[in-house]
Design a protein around this motif. Structure first.
Motif, PDB file in Angstrom:
ATOM      1  N   PRO A  70      10.612  -2.687  -3.943  1.00 57.29           N
ATOM      2  CA  PRO A  70      11.860  -2.758  -3.172  1.00 57.29           C
ATOM      3  C   PRO A  70      11.893  -1.858  -1.945  1.00 57.29           C
ATOM      4  N   ALA A  71      11.269  -0.682  -2.025  1.00 56.62           N
ATOM      5  CA  ALA A  71      11.280   0.222  -0.869  1.00 56.62           C
ATOM      6  C   ALA A  71      10.483  -0.337   0.297  1.00 56.62           C
ATOM      7  N   GLY A  72       9.572  -1.271   0.030  1.00 53.86           N
ATOM      8  CA  GLY A  72       8.758  -1.857   1.089  1.00 53.86           C
ATOM      9  C   GLY A  72       9.394  -3.066   1.754  1.00 53.86           C
ATOM     10  N   ARG A  73      10.508  -3.523   1.252  1.00 53.25           N
ATOM     11  CA  ARG A  73      11.198  -4.670   1.834  1.00 53.25           C
ATOM     12  C   ARG A  73      12.198  -4.205   2.891  1.00 53.25           C
ATOM     13  N   PRO A  74      12.487  -4.997   3.906  1.00 51.51           N
ATOM     14  CA  PRO A  74      11.944  -6.326   4.189  1.00 51.51           C
ATOM     15  C   PRO A  74      10.579  -6.246   4.868  1.00 51.51           C
ATOM     16  N   GLN A  75       9.718  -7.197   4.564  1.00 55.28           N
ATOM     17  CA  GLN A  75       8.390  -7.231   5.130  1.00 55.28           C
ATOM     18  C   GLN A  75       8.370  -7.999   6.456  1.00 55.28           C
ATOM     19  N   SER A  76       7.204  -7.965   7.100  1.00 54.35           N
ATOM     20  CA  SER A  76       7.015  -8.697   8.361  1.00 54.35           C
ATOM     21  C   SER A  76       5.767  -9.570   8.262  1.00 54.35           C
ATOM     22  N   GLY A  77       5.874 -10.781   8.812  1.00 47.33           N
ATOM     23  CA  GLY A  77       4.707 -11.641   8.969  1.00 47.33           C
ATOM     24  C   GLY A  77       4.471 -12.665   7.887  1.00 47.33           C
ATOM     25  N   LEU A  78       5.151 -12.555   6.748  1.00 44.49           N
ATOM     26  CA  LEU A  78       4.872 -13.478   5.640  1.00 44.49           C
ATOM     27  C   LEU A  78       5.164 -14.925   6.003  1.00 44.49           C
ATOM     28  N   ASP A  79       6.137 -15.165   6.856  1.00 48.01           N
ATOM     29  CA  ASP A  79       6.490 -16.538   7.201  1.00 48.01           C
ATOM     30  C   ASP A  79       5.430 -17.219   8.055  1.00 48.01           C
ATOM     31  N   LYS A  80       4.476 -16.456   8.598  1.00 44.15           N
ATOM     32  CA  LYS A  80       3.407 -17.032   9.411  1.00 44.15           C
ATOM     33  C   LYS A  80       2.101 -17.164   8.631  1.00 44.15           C
ATOM     34  N   ALA A  81       2.089 -16.763   7.370  1.00 40.53           N
ATOM     35  CA  ALA A  81       0.863 -16.860   6.571  1.00 40.53           C
ATOM     36  C   ALA A  81       0.607 -18.312   6.191  1.00 40.53           C
ATOM     37  N   ASP A  82      -0.666 -18.661   6.034  1.00 42.38           N
ATOM     38  CA  ASP A  82      -1.029 -19.987   5.540  1.00 42.38           C
ATOM     39  C   ASP A  82      -0.779 -20.077   4.036  1.00 42.38           C
ATOM     40  N   ILE A  83      -1.210 -19.046   3.315  1.00 43.64           N
ATOM     41  CA  ILE A  83      -1.027 -18.965   1.871  1.00 43.64           C
ATOM     42  C   ILE A  83      -0.607 -17.541   1.532  1.00 43.64           C
ATOM     43  N   VAL A  84       0.310 -17.397   0.604  1.00 44.75           N
ATOM     44  CA  VAL A  84       0.667 -16.079   0.083  1.00 44.75           C
ATOM     45  C   VAL A  84       0.383 -16.078  -1.415  1.00 44.75           C
ATOM     46  N   PHE A  85      -0.452 -15.145  -1.852  1.00 41.32           N
ATOM     47  CA  PHE A  85      -0.707 -14.934  -3.272  1.00 41.32           C
ATOM     48  C   PHE A  85       0.149 -13.757  -3.728  1.00 41.32           C
ATOM     49  N   GLU A  86       0.955 -13.979  -4.752  1.00 44.14           N
ATOM     50  CA  GLU A  86       1.716 -12.882  -5.350  1.00 44.14           C
ATOM     51  C   GLU A  86       1.009 -12.477  -6.634  1.00 44.14           C
ATOM     52  N   GLU A  87       0.561 -11.228  -6.682  1.00 41.29           N
ATOM     53  CA  GLU A  87      -0.276 -10.761  -7.791  1.00 41.29           C
ATOM     54  C   GLU A  87       0.426  -9.655  -8.570  1.00 41.29           C
ATOM     55  N   PRO A  88       0.254  -9.621  -9.874  1.00 43.16           N
ATOM     56  CA  PRO A  88       0.813  -8.510 -10.655  1.00 43.16           C
ATOM     57  C   PRO A  88      -0.063  -7.270 -10.488  1.00 43.16           C
ATOM     58  N   VAL A  89       0.579  -6.129 -10.346  1.00 40.79           N
ATOM     59  CA  VAL A  89      -0.153  -4.862 -10.302  1.00 40.79           C
ATOM     60  C   VAL A  89       0.500  -3.910 -11.298  1.00 40.79           C
ATOM     61  N   GLU A  90       0.058  -2.672 -11.280  1.00 43.21           N
ATOM     62  CA  GLU A  90       0.505  -1.717 -12.297  1.00 43.21           C
ATOM     63  C   GLU A  90       2.019  -1.527 -12.273  1.00 43.21           C
ATOM     64  N   GLY A  91       2.574  -1.233 -13.435  1.00 46.96           N
ATOM     65  CA  GLY A  91       3.996  -0.934 -13.530  1.00 46.96           C
ATOM     66  C   GLY A  91       4.902  -2.137 -13.478  1.00 46.96           C
ATOM     67  N   GLY A  92       4.352  -3.347 -13.591  1.00 48.01           N
ATOM     68  CA  GLY A  92       5.183  -4.540 -13.574  1.00 48.01           C
ATOM     69  C   GLY A  92       5.622  -4.988 -12.197  1.00 48.01           C
ATOM     70  N   ILE A  93       5.192  -4.279 -11.145  1.00 53.38           N
ATOM     71  CA  ILE A  93       5.552  -4.697  -9.798  1.00 53.38           C
ATOM     72  C   ILE A  93       4.559  -5.747  -9.312  1.00 53.38           C
ATOM     73  N   THR A  94       4.850  -6.364  -8.181  1.00 47.57           N
ATOM     74  CA  THR A  94       3.911  -7.310  -7.594  1.00 47.57           C
ATOM     75  C   THR A  94       3.547  -6.862  -6.189  1.00 47.57           C
ATOM     76  N   ARG A  95       2.447  -7.407  -5.716  1.00 45.95           N
ATOM     77  CA  ARG A  95       1.963  -7.137  -4.365  1.00 45.95           C
ATOM     78  C   ARG A  95       1.460  -8.451  -3.792  1.00 45.95           C
ATOM     79  N   TYR A  96       1.478  -8.569  -2.464  1.00 37.98           N
ATOM     80  CA  TYR A  96       1.055  -9.802  -1.820  1.00 37.98           C
ATOM     81  C   TYR A  96      -0.330  -9.672  -1.205  1.00 37.98           C
ATOM     82  N   ALA A  97      -1.098 -10.755  -1.319  1.00 39.86           N
ATOM     83  CA  ALA A  97      -2.273 -10.959  -0.478  1.00 39.86           C
ATOM     84  C   ALA A  97      -1.902 -12.116   0.437  1.00 39.86           C
ATOM     85  N   ALA A  98      -1.465 -11.791   1.634  1.00 35.62           N
ATOM     86  CA  ALA A  98      -1.021 -12.802   2.598  1.00 35.62           C
ATOM     87  C   ALA A  98      -2.218 -13.237   3.429  1.00 35.62           C
TER      88      ALA A  98
END
Length: 341
Positions: A69-97
């Protein structure tokens, strides 16, 4: 477009003598011209016509973007071809855009790499992975893989620091910066999906998708028939907005259930263990494809690190996606996403 051009001339003459009748001038035949716009070659990762009529001769780049939540709002995701949402430690997620067909001037906030990235990105051939740091075992594994390691933390010249952002969410970049680190790489990635404008059979109508990753990533996708996209929300009611006030949306949502395990390394000082995912080799599982307001059951399998993940129906036939941006939700098999008609 059809255009018809007609011209009729009528000549009148007069003299002091009696009027002379002139024969009608022959009418020229209408001239018809036909023109058509031939769409350019499709972008390999969206199936949409390439901007400017030509696919950029460059690899895919994947930028690791924070989704705490502290990293939102993000920039650039709407221009990505594919966004992978991956689980990481602590139950949070991270993007590979993943970007390839579009240029983007601001992407972020960029965070550290994870070992799961290798399994996600290996199917793109030799992509550039842009991130800021990572633990030593993960960085060593990336270096030993076909993925090109672009650690933005190696030089401040590779980063943009927008005003008002504070660490660890103050590091941003652009496609121009990342591509500039490897200007001689000119091979586009292979397509990961097949595309068709027609909705494949076997689906059921869906209006709402719920993916309860965790309390910090309680994801909802709502179908919007006006835009023919799924709009992203948190906790049902909160739109997932980007920094430019655009709501995250996707043409396709791929929910891919994956087997995960934890360790052997700690990712943070709190003892959060590295999340590992069984994505290759000879990995398989269940999935759900969402497109055009329909849910289509699928299974997935992948034979090698470099081969694309195959999503097929009950007859083993590949399920095409609609041309456009795709979000791949890598959902732990211990969590069940639900959908409402």
């Amino acid at each position: 477009m059809l255009a018809a051009v007609g011209l009729t001339g009528l000549v009148l003459s007069a003299c002091t003598s009696s009027p002379t009748k002139h024969a009608d001038a022959p009418k020229p035949k209408p001239t018809t011209t036909t023109s058509s716009t031939v769409p350019g070659p499709p972008c390999p990762l969206t199936g949409l016509p390439a901007p400017g009529g030509a696919v950029p001769q460059r690899p895919a780049i994947a930028v690791k973007i924070d989704n705490y939540p502290a990293g939102r709002p993000q920039s650039g995701l709407d221009k990505a071809d594919i966004v992978f949402e991956e689980p990481v430690e602590g139950g949070i997620t991270r993007y590979a855009a993943v970007f390839q067909c579009q240029d983007v001037s601001l992407i972020g906030p960029v965070r550290s790499a994870r070992n799961i990235d290798i399994g996600i990105l290996g199917q793109l051939g030799n992509p550039l992975e842009a991130h800021v740091g990572g633990i030593n075992p993960v960085l060593a594994n990336i270096e030993a893989s076909p993925i090109v390691n672009v650690d933005l933390g190696a030089s401040d010249s590779l980063m943009i620091h927008p005003s008002g952002k504070v660490p660890p969410d103050s590091d941003y970049t652009s496609t121009a910066i990342v591509y500039g680190t490897h200007p001689t790489m000119t091979t586009p990635p292979q397509p990961l999906f097949t595309y068709s404008a027609a909705t494949p059979p076997g689906g059921t109508p869906v209006s709402l998708i719920h993916i309860p990753f965790s309390g910090t990533s309680n994801v909802y996708w709502k179908w919007n028939p006006k835009t023919n996209t799924f709009l992203r929300f948190y906790n049902v009611l909160t739109p997932d907005m980007l920094a430019d006030n655009v709501q995250n949306a996707a043409t396709n949502i791929v929910v891919q259930y994956v087997q995960i395990s934890y360790g052997p390394w700690a990712e943070n000082s709190g003892g959060g263990l590295e999340v590992q995912a069984d994505l290759y080799p000879d990995a398989s599982g269940t999935a759900m494809i969402y497109r055009n307001g329909y849910a289509i059951p699928a299974t997935w399998h992948r034979s090698t690190l470099g081969s694309p993940t195959q999503f097929v129906n009950a007859f083993g036939v590949a399920i095409p996606l609609a041309p456009g941006q795709t979000w791949v939700e890598l959902v732990p098999s211990t969590i069940m996403a639900t959908a409402l008609p």
